[in-house]
Design a protein around this motif. Structure first.
Motif, PDB file in Angstrom:
ATOM      1  N   ILE A 152     -49.563  88.855 146.489  1.00  0.00           N
ATOM      2  CA  ILE A 152     -48.322  88.303 147.058  1.00  0.00           C
ATOM      3  C   ILE A 152     -47.337  89.434 147.389  1.00  0.00           C
ATOM      4  O   ILE A 152     -46.701  89.438 148.443  1.00  0.00           O
ATOM      5  N   LEU A 153     -47.229  90.401 146.474  1.00  0.00           N
ATOM      6  CA  LEU A 153     -46.338  91.543 146.729  1.00  0.00           C
ATOM      7  C   LEU A 153     -46.757  92.303 147.986  1.00  0.00           C
ATOM      8  O   LEU A 153     -45.916  92.699 148.805  1.00  0.00           O
ATOM      9  N   TYR A 154     -48.065  92.512 148.132  1.00  0.00           N
ATOM     10  CA  TYR A 154     -48.582  93.220 149.301  1.00  0.00           C
ATOM     11  C   TYR A 154     -48.269  92.444 150.583  1.00  0.00           C
ATOM     12  O   TYR A 154     -47.869  93.024 151.597  1.00  0.00           O
ATOM     13  N   ALA A 155     -48.455  91.104 150.529  1.00  0.00           N
ATOM     14  CA  ALA A 155     -48.179  90.265 151.699  1.00  0.00           C
ATOM     15  C   ALA A 155     -46.712  90.341 152.091  1.00  0.00           C
ATOM     16  O   ALA A 155     -46.372  90.459 153.277  1.00  0.00           O
ATOM     17  N   PHE A 156     -45.816  90.278 151.083  1.00  0.00           N
ATOM     18  CA  PHE A 156     -44.386  90.389 151.367  1.00  0.00           C
ATOM     19  C   PHE A 156     -44.047  91.762 151.951  1.00  0.00           C
ATOM     20  O   PHE A 156     -43.229  91.879 152.871  1.00  0.00           O
ATOM     21  N   GLY A 157     -44.685  92.813 151.420  1.00  0.00           N
ATOM     22  CA  GLY A 157     -44.447  94.162 151.928  1.00  0.00           C
ATOM     23  C   GLY A 157     -44.866  94.315 153.376  1.00  0.00           C
ATOM     24  O   GLY A 157     -44.149  94.907 154.186  1.00  0.00           O
ATOM     25  N   MET A 158     -46.033  93.771 153.714  1.00  0.00           N
ATOM     26  CA  MET A 158     -46.514  93.853 155.096  1.00  0.00           C
ATOM     27  C   MET A 158     -45.619  93.045 156.031  1.00  0.00           C
ATOM     28  O   MET A 158     -45.328  93.469 157.155  1.00  0.00           O
ATOM     29  N   ALA A 159     -45.183  91.875 155.559  1.00  0.00           N
ATOM     30  CA  ALA A 159     -44.309  91.033 156.383  1.00  0.00           C
ATOM     31  C   ALA A 159     -42.993  91.747 156.678  1.00  0.00           C
ATOM     32  O   ALA A 159     -42.491  91.738 157.801  1.00  0.00           O
ATOM     33  N   TYR A 160     -42.436  92.415 155.653  1.00  0.00           N
ATOM     34  CA  TYR A 160     -41.184  93.143 155.855  1.00  0.00           C
ATOM     35  C   TYR A 160     -41.383  94.322 156.809  1.00  0.00           C
ATOM     36  O   TYR A 160     -40.540  94.609 157.657  1.00  0.00           O
ATOM     37  N   LYS A 161     -42.545  94.991 156.648  1.00  0.00           N
ATOM     38  CA  LYS A 161     -42.828  96.145 157.497  1.00  0.00           C
ATOM     39  C   LYS A 161     -42.899  95.747 158.962  1.00  0.00           C
ATOM     40  O   LYS A 161     -42.462  96.480 159.859  1.00  0.00           O
ATOM     41  N   ILE A 162     -43.458  94.569 159.230  1.00  0.00           N
ATOM     42  CA  ILE A 162     -43.623  94.114 160.608  1.00  0.00           C
ATOM     43  C   ILE A 162     -42.348  93.501 161.150  1.00  0.00           C
ATOM     44  O   ILE A 162     -41.796  93.932 162.163  1.00  0.00           O
ATOM     45  N   TRP A 163     -41.839  92.466 160.444  1.00  0.00           N
ATOM     46  CA  TRP A 163     -40.681  91.726 160.974  1.00  0.00           C
ATOM     47  C   TRP A 163     -39.352  92.350 160.585  1.00  0.00           C
ATOM     48  O   TRP A 163     -38.401  92.316 161.353  1.00  0.00           O
ATOM     49  N   GLY A 164     -39.312  92.936 159.400  1.00  0.00           N
ATOM     50  CA  GLY A 164     -38.057  93.559 158.979  1.00  0.00           C
ATOM     51  C   GLY A 164     -37.707  94.749 159.837  1.00  0.00           C
ATOM     52  O   GLY A 164     -36.575  94.928 160.262  1.00  0.00           O
ATOM     53  N   LYS A 165     -38.716  95.583 160.130  1.00  0.00           N
ATOM     54  CA  LYS A 165     -38.496  96.764 160.976  1.00  0.00           C
ATOM     55  C   LYS A 165     -38.111  96.349 162.384  1.00  0.00           C
ATOM     56  O   LYS A 165     -37.267  96.949 163.028  1.00  0.00           O
ATOM     57  N   LYS A 166     -38.770  95.272 162.875  1.00  0.00           N
ATOM     58  CA  LYS A 166     -38.472  94.779 164.218  1.00  0.00           C
ATOM     59  C   LYS A 166     -37.032  94.293 164.298  1.00  0.00           C
ATOM     60  O   LYS A 166     -36.308  94.550 165.258  1.00  0.00           O
ATOM     61  N   LYS A 167     -36.595  93.584 163.251  1.00  0.00           N
ATOM     62  CA  LYS A 167     -35.227  93.064 163.215  1.00  0.00           C
ATOM     63  C   LYS A 167     -34.218  94.209 163.170  1.00  0.00           C
ATOM     64  O   LYS A 167     -33.186  94.188 163.843  1.00  0.00           O
ATOM     65  N   LEU A 168     -34.553  95.251 162.389  1.00  0.00           N
ATOM     66  CA  LEU A 168     -33.676  96.413 162.307  1.00  0.00           C
ATOM     67  C   LEU A 168     -33.550  97.093 163.653  1.00  0.00           C
ATOM     68  O   LEU A 168     -32.479  97.521 164.067  1.00  0.00           O
ATOM     69  N   GLN A 169     -34.682  97.158 164.378  1.00  0.00           N
ATOM     70  CA  GLN A 169     -34.683  97.772 165.706  1.00  0.00           C
ATOM     71  C   GLN A 169     -33.792  96.991 166.657  1.00  0.00           C
ATOM     72  O   GLN A 169     -33.083  97.549 167.482  1.00  0.00           O
ATOM     73  N   GLU A 170     -33.835  95.644 166.542  1.00  0.00           N
ATOM     74  CA  GLU A 170     -33.043  94.806 167.430  1.00  0.00           C
ATOM     75  C   GLU A 170     -31.551  94.973 167.178  1.00  0.00           C
ATOM     76  O   GLU A 170     -30.734  94.803 168.067  1.00  0.00           O
TER      77      GLU A 170
END
Length: 271
Positions: free
Chosen positions: A51-69
């Motif tokens: 679960i931790l790994y899944a949350f980490g990957m989700a943040y890496k993909i969507w969190g980084k994208k949101k930060l870029q926006e």
């Protein structure tokens, strides 16, 4: 904030250790429910890191994208002369050892002439521009021809150019060149511009037959690379070029030196 992050990290480590230690507690327990408790704790210990790994990957993909926006600036556009390279024509011309009067006349005929600026459009062969310069001071024809032949010697890459652009590139910014440059000078100096490998695109005036501060060259940049002008900042050492960029909807910084430009970029959130 630092103390809060440290506390959060320590708490996270304690929770993770607890999750992995609980199965061992139940493994040595007794009672009719101890085996079921052990199995449940073991499953938790297995599933928890997944679960931790899944949350980490989700943040890496969507969190980084949101930060870029949310970035105020996405694109940084550089002029070349006196920004990423030094255009040291004065020292270059002095190296010929001309007497003062001769130096001034050749400077007016070459580097301070409108012909020099129009040369960046490169509508005509190099020889045509040299002939026009000679017309301004025909008594120095041989010297003007030699000065022009070796004119690429007045271009030297700034010592910060490659590392600065590489740093900005690694930070996720899109980098571009928009520069007035003649065909002859570009052919002579482009191979020495190490910063070009960090660029996402480039427009040199000689290639498009339009020069700054003409509005068309800024629109061409925006359209060719599909830039959002409001999220684009332009750096140039000339105020008129910066004003043209602002008119095109961009932000602009009049470049004076590296330290000043980096501080101005930081005001736009570029760090």
């Amino acid at each position: 904030m630092k103390h809060f992050k440290r506390f959060g990290a320590i708490l996270g480590i304690i929770v993770i250790l607890a999750v992995f230690c609980i199965p061992m507690v139940f493994a040595f327990g007794s009672g009719e429910n101890s085996q079921n408790a052990f199995k449940a704790a073991l499953m938790t210990a297995i599933i928890f890191p997944i679960i931790l790994y899944a949350f980490g990957m989700a943040y890496k993909i969507w969190g980084k994208k949101k930060l870029q926006e949310e970035k105020e600036i996405e694109n940084i556009v550089f002029d070349v002369g006196n920004v990423l390279v030094k255009f040291g024509w004065e020292d270059y011309l002095k190296s010929f050892g001309f007497p003062k009067e001769k130096y001034e006349k050749i400077a007016d005929a070459v580097f301070r002439s409108q012909t020099w600026n129009e040369r960046d459009r490169s509508d005509f062969p190099e020889k045509e521009y040299v002939n026009r310069m000679v017309e301004s001071a025909p008594e120095y024809e041989a010297d003007i021809c030699e000065v022009m032949r070796r004119s690429s010697e007045c271009i030297k890459e700034m010592d910060y150019a490659q590392t600065w652009t590489k740093y900005l590139k690694e930070k996720g910014y899109h980098l571009y060149i928009l520069s007035n440059y003649s065909t002859y000078m570009l052919e002579q100096t482009k191979k020495n511009m190490s910063f070009l490998k960090n660029m996402d695109g480039e427009i040199f005036s000689c290639d498009v037959k339009v020069i700054k501060p003409e509005p068309e060259i800024f629109q061409l940049l925006i359209e060719r690379y599909q830039l959002n002008p409001q999220k684009t900042v332009f750096l140039d050492d000339r105020a008129d070029n910066c004003e043209a960029a602002v008119q095109a909807g961009m932000k602009a910084i009049i470049f004076k030196d590296f330290k000043q430009a980096a501080a101005e970029l930081e005001k736009f959130g570029v760090k």
